[in-house]
Design an enzyme around this catalytic site. Structure first.
Site, mmCIF file in Angstrom:
data_model
loop_
_atom_site.group_PDB
_atom_site.id
_atom_site.type_symbol
_atom_site.label_atom_id
_atom_site.label_comp_id
_atom_site.label_asym_id
_atom_site.label_seq_id
_atom_site.Cartn_x
_atom_site.Cartn_y
_atom_site.Cartn_z
ATOM 1 N N GLY A 1 0.808 -1.223 0.000
ATOM 2 C CA GLY A 1 0.000 0.000 0.000
ATOM 3 C C GLY A 1 0.838 1.267 0.000
ATOM 4 O O GLY A 1 2.035 1.236 -0.244
ATOM 5 N N TYR A 2 0.160 2.389 0.271
ATOM 6 C CA TYR A 2 0.745 3.723 0.140
ATOM 7 C C TYR A 2 1.317 3.849 -1.271
ATOM 8 O O TYR A 2 2.499 4.115 -1.491
ATOM 9 C CB TYR A 2 1.807 3.998 1.210
ATOM 10 N N HIS B 212 4.322 1.460 -8.060
ATOM 11 C CA HIS B 212 3.263 0.444 -7.954
ATOM 12 C C HIS B 212 2.326 0.534 -9.170
ATOM 13 O O HIS B 212 1.889 -0.464 -9.713
ATOM 14 C CB HIS B 212 2.419 0.677 -6.703
ATOM 15 N N GLY C 17 8.414 -5.577 -8.805
ATOM 16 C CA GLY C 17 9.333 -4.541 -9.270
ATOM 17 C C GLY C 17 10.785 -4.965 -9.133
ATOM 18 O O GLY C 17 11.165 -5.638 -8.166
HETATM 19 P P1 AMP Z 1 5.950 -2.608 -1.623
HETATM 20 O O1 AMP Z 1 4.599 -2.003 -1.480
HETATM 21 O O2 AMP Z 1 7.078 -1.694 -1.287
HETATM 22 O O3 AMP Z 1 6.044 -3.964 -0.953
HETATM 23 O O4 AMP Z 1 6.130 -2.897 -3.175
HETATM 24 C C1 AMP Z 1 5.209 -3.659 -3.895
HETATM 25 C C2 AMP Z 1 5.749 -3.963 -5.262
HETATM 26 O O5 AMP Z 1 6.014 -2.743 -5.953
HETATM 27 C C3 AMP Z 1 7.083 -4.733 -5.215
HETATM 28 O O6 AMP Z 1 7.093 -5.706 -6.237
HETATM 29 C C4 AMP Z 1 8.094 -3.655 -5.465
HETATM 30 O O7 AMP Z 1 9.293 -4.135 -6.057
HETATM 31 C C5 AMP Z 1 7.342 -2.759 -6.421
HETATM 32 N N1 AMP Z 1 7.924 -1.412 -6.389
HETATM 33 C C6 AMP Z 1 8.102 -0.618 -5.316
HETATM 34 N N2 AMP Z 1 8.724 0.530 -5.670
HETATM 35 C C7 AMP Z 1 8.937 0.451 -7.002
HETATM 36 C C8 AMP Z 1 9.545 1.318 -7.967
HETATM 37 N N3 AMP Z 1 10.079 2.492 -7.623
HETATM 38 N N4 AMP Z 1 9.592 0.913 -9.253
HETATM 39 C C9 AMP Z 1 9.071 -0.290 -9.621
HETATM 40 N N5 AMP Z 1 8.491 -1.152 -8.756
HETATM 41 C C10 AMP Z 1 8.421 -0.786 -7.473
#
Ligand code: AMP
Length: 284
Positions: A31-32, A37, A147
């Site tokens: 989230g956030y 994302h 990501g």
């Molecule tokens: P998180 O909410 O931080 O657990 O991230 C969820 C998904 O979004 C994960 O697969 C991350 O690798 C991806 N993600 C987070 N930040 C980025 C970014 N700046 N660019 C691409 N993917 C991202």
């Protein structure tokens, strides 16, 4: 768009989609949501009939002194982002829905989880593998989107899917950055304006290292030293790790001969940020 926190309800909904022959793409998140994302959700939108975004701050992937309690949450904003990107369903369970108090089963992975973030955050990837397995079993996605920002997580999930015969295709998406180069992250919110400037040392040093590799530098130790020096020159930055590893087994390399991953984790003040790049080889 439907929002549900119930495993049962989500299973029923997706069961109906599957009966109608729809393909399902899953984007797991905490989230956030930010444009990083969003890029995953948009890619899922293009490649599947139905898109599910999970929003779950997974308690078991946080260490005792980490930021679980203060991790940012904003469901109203996340809902808007998902709607705009065209998702059909947000799965946002409570921790008690995902982890009954007598939860016994966990998913773990060995070697790939030993170095980099795995060495610094014991139990982190066990938490990640467990929650991703549970999400895969609930959503039964044809494809799941991750990501490259979390490069070690991506490598571990690919291996887990292979080793445990999950039927989900893993799709990786490039890192989305701010215009000045900082990799987007929900944790960037924690940075003061001064820290925000200091954080630029991370992408700048990685960029310099990549340029050197492009020019033919093969000495991984030298490259690592350049990254370390570039980041350490910034007084607010403290390196947690900076490594050049083989892209496939994530073991440190001395020479850059095969594709490598240059990965760093850096504390800017109290905020731990990660960033990386992959180098496939110098242009011939
Ligand atoms: P998180 O909410 O931080 O657990 O991230 C969820 C998904 O979004 C994960 O697969 C991350 O690798 C991806 N993600 C987070 N930040 C980025 C970014 N700046 N660019 C691409 N993917 C991202």
């Amino acid at each position: 768009m439907i929002i549900s926190g119930s495993v049962q309800e989500v299973r029923e909904l997706i069961g109906n989609w599957k009966k109608r022959g729809f393909s399902v793409g899953l984007v797991p998140t905490m989230g956030y949501l930010h444009p990083g994302h969003m890029s995953l959700i948009e890619r899922a939108r293009k490649e599947n009939d139905m898109v599910v975004v999970s929003i779950f701050v997974n308690p078991i992937q946080f260490g005792p002194n980490e930021d679980l309690d203060k991790y940012p949450r904003d469901m109203a904003h996340d809902r808007e982002v998902c709607e705009k990107a065209g998702a059909e369903l947000i799965f946002a369970p409570q921790p008690s829905e995902m982890y009954p108090s007598d939860n016994f089963a966990f998913v773990d992975i060995k070697e790939l989880g030993d170095g980099l973030c795995g060495a610094k955050r014991p139990g982190h990837f066990r938490g990640v593998c467990t929650v991703v397995s549970k999400l895969f079993n609930i959503v039964l996605p044809n494809r799941a989107y991750f990501g490259e920002k979390d490069a070690q997580q991506l490598a571990i999930i690919r291996r887990m899917v292979r080793d445990l015969n999950f039927g989900t295709e893993i799709v990786s998406c490039p890192i989305v950055r701010e215009p000045d180069g900082l990799a987007m992250s929900s944790r960037n919110l924690y940075l003061s304006p001064e820290e925000r400037k200091a954080a630029l040392s991370i992408s700048r040093s990685l960029g310099e290292a990549k340029e050197l590799m492009r020019k033919g530098e093969k000495d991984a130790v030298k490259i690592r030293d350049i990254i370390t020096a570039g980041i350490s020159a910034e007084p607010l930055a403290k390196i947690d790790y900076a490594e050049i590893v083989d892209s496939s087994d994530l073991r440190p390399v001395q020479r850059i001969e095969k594709p490598v991953l240059a990965a760093v984790a850096v504390y800017i003040g109290k905020t731990r940020l990660i960033d990386n790049f992959t180098f496939e080889g110098a242009a011939k």
